[in-house]
Design a protein around this motif. Structure first.
Motif, mmCIF file in Angstrom:
data_model
loop_
_atom_site.group_PDB
_atom_site.id
_atom_site.type_symbol
_atom_site.label_atom_id
_atom_site.label_comp_id
_atom_site.label_asym_id
_atom_site.label_seq_id
_atom_site.Cartn_x
_atom_site.Cartn_y
_atom_site.Cartn_z
ATOM 1 N N THR A 50 -34.957 33.661 10.183
ATOM 2 C CA THR A 50 -36.376 33.831 9.873
ATOM 3 C C THR A 50 -36.966 32.561 9.281
ATOM 4 N N ALA A 51 -36.194 31.941 8.365
ATOM 5 C CA ALA A 51 -36.650 30.682 7.780
ATOM 6 C C ALA A 51 -36.747 29.591 8.833
ATOM 7 N N LEU A 52 -35.788 29.571 9.772
ATOM 8 C CA LEU A 52 -35.809 28.593 10.850
ATOM 9 C C LEU A 52 -37.022 28.798 11.750
ATOM 10 N N ILE A 58 -33.695 23.259 10.180
ATOM 11 C CA ILE A 58 -32.492 23.740 9.506
ATOM 12 C C ILE A 58 -31.549 22.553 9.354
ATOM 13 N N ASP A 59 -31.010 22.370 8.159
ATOM 14 C CA ASP A 59 -30.120 21.228 7.938
ATOM 15 C C ASP A 59 -28.694 21.590 8.350
ATOM 16 N N ARG A 60 -27.812 20.583 8.308
ATOM 17 C CA ARG A 60 -26.435 20.792 8.752
ATOM 18 C C ARG A 60 -25.745 21.871 7.918
ATOM 19 N N ALA A 61 -25.964 21.860 6.595
ATOM 20 C CA ALA A 61 -25.338 22.858 5.720
ATOM 21 C C ALA A 61 -25.826 24.262 6.052
ATOM 22 N N GLY A 62 -27.132 24.386 6.301
ATOM 23 C CA GLY A 62 -27.682 25.689 6.642
ATOM 24 C C GLY A 62 -27.184 26.195 7.978
ATOM 25 N N LEU A 63 -27.027 25.271 8.938
ATOM 26 C CA LEU A 63 -26.511 25.653 10.252
ATOM 27 C C LEU A 63 -25.068 26.122 10.158
ATOM 28 N N ARG A 67 -23.617 29.850 11.039
ATOM 29 C CA ARG A 67 -22.480 30.091 11.930
ATOM 30 C C ARG A 67 -21.398 30.896 11.221
ATOM 31 N N ASP A 68 -21.106 30.535 9.951
ATOM 32 C CA ASP A 68 -20.072 31.235 9.198
ATOM 33 C C ASP A 68 -20.416 32.711 9.013
ATOM 34 N N GLU A 69 -21.698 32.994 8.758
ATOM 35 C CA GLU A 69 -22.108 34.395 8.553
ATOM 36 C C GLU A 69 -21.987 35.206 9.839
ATOM 37 N N ILE A 70 -22.375 34.609 10.955
ATOM 38 C CA ILE A 70 -22.242 35.314 12.239
ATOM 39 C C ILE A 70 -20.766 35.487 12.596
#
Length: 385
Positions: A50-52, A58-63, A67-70
């Motif tokens: 939603t934020a994206l 989206i920064d590298r950390a957010g990406l 991915r980790d959450e999915i």
């Protein structure tokens, strides 16, 4: 007897005696837990999406977090499928004499990059001991055990294999702190950093429990107030010079791996393929195997994927094999000499073992992917266990 979820944290399950009672309540709680854990992970991922959508950035950390959450939601779903198979009682076993020590070391070696990436010091003290158990289920148990410990361990993780004096049963023990040592002051536990015990009872733990029950192993876990958890898994069928009467005759010869047991369920496979049609066929061929399958389209992406954690097998398109791939392969084999590689040739319908110097890997013709890839994976991964 209480239902499993309401038992104290000092737990024991030996000879398949638990959980015969309270199963309905236990599995009802498991279903609720699966939904809760998947929901929490996907809710967090949805917030990032939603934020994206709002900012377009989206920064590298957010990406990576997305991915980790999915990925976590996917793994929980797969663990739910595994639990359902074990609960069905349809899994048939083929007990054999195995080196508990060697298999444990192999699993820890395979997960070495992941352990190191988390900054955890791994300690091992393992006496060479053989046990009589189903190889596929033992491998699944060890993988689930490592999954569970890595979810919580900080600082150090210790694995030990020794023999219980009497009866002489093999014991696999692991100890870890789920709170940094600096946050524990003597005998006083700071409540603001205390890890609730129920947070340790994740789906990975439920899977450890269920596989141990299926194998009729003893399971004893203690969560200390100082933030240290100790788990001991006891193997009643241990090969020992002092244990008379344990022979191959005692192994139930009526068991065999059933077609619906999905023996490789939960195993992680990386696919390096650039062609969309090939990726589609690989996905379709492995769809019913319960595998965790990830796809990358370049050697660079494969290197990035393997940097922190190794899969258990790598399927690669022959067109992408070259000097860069050979370098990646050499680095993997330096850590895991028996790592599974399966090459997909550009044409053909055969399955064969190819040898290059000291290396050996399976080669599958492009036209044989749908029909033969599952058998190739079972053959190669079972051989590497």
């Amino acid at each position: 007897m209480n239902a499993p979820d309401k038992l104290p944290n000092h737990m024991r399950a030996a000879n398949g005696t638990w959980p015969p009672e309270g199963q309905e309540e236990h599995y009802r709680a498991l279903i609720a837990q699966i939904g809760s854990e998947i929901g929490l992970s996907l809710s967090s991922a949805l917030e990032r999406v939603t934020a994206l959508a709002t900012t377009g950035k989206i920064d590298r950390a957010g990406l990576k977090a997305l991915r980790d959450e999915i990925e976590l939601a996917r793994r929980i779903g797969i663990m739910g499928q595994q639990l359902a198979r074990f609960a069905s009682g349809r899994i048939r076993q083929s007990p054999e004499t195995l080196s508990l020590t060697q298999m444990t070391r192999d699993v820890l070696m395979q997960r070495g990059r992941e352990i190191g990436a988390r900054g955890i010091e791994l300690r091992q003290s393992m006496r060479p001991i053989d046990v009589i158990v189903d190889a596929t289920l033992l491998h699944a148990l060890l993988q689930a055990l490592v999954d569970w410990t890595l979810e919580h361990a900080v600082d150090t993780l210790e694995f030990r294999i020794d023999m219980r004096p009497w009866p002489p049963h093999a014991r696999l023990s692991c100890h870890f702190s789920h709170r940094p040592a600096a946050e524990v002051d003597g005998d006083v536990v700071r409540s603001d950093v205390d890890t609730p015990i129920d947070q340790l009872d994740t789906m990975s733990w439920r899977l450890v429990q269920q596989i141990a029950w299926a194998l009729k192993l003893g399971l004893d876990r203690t969560d200390g107030p100082e933030g240290v958890t100790a788990l001991t898994i006891e193997f009643p069928q241990t090969v020992s010079e002092q244990l008379e009467g344990v022979t191959a005759i005692e192994i139930d010869q009526g068991f065999g791996v059933s077609d619906n047991s999905k023996p490789l369920a939960g195993a992680q496979v990386l696919v390096l393929a650039g062609r969309r049609d090939l990726r589609t066929d690989i996905r379709e061929a492995t769809r019913h195997m319960g595998l965790v399958v990830d796809f990358v389209s370049s050697v660079d992406e494969a290197e990035e994927f393997c940097r922190d954690a190794l899969p258990q097998a790598l399927i690669f398109e022959s067109a992408l094999a070259g000097m860069r791939f050979d370098k990646l392969r050499a680095s993997i084999e330096a850590e895991m000499p028996h790592f599974v590689f399966i090459e997909i040739a550009q044409e053909g319908n055969s399955f064969a073992l190819s040898t290059e110097g000291q290396r050996q890997h399976a080669t599958l013709g492009r036209d044989a992917v749908l029909a033969s890839l599952p058998s190739a994976l079972i053959f190669e991964l079972s051989r590497s266990m």
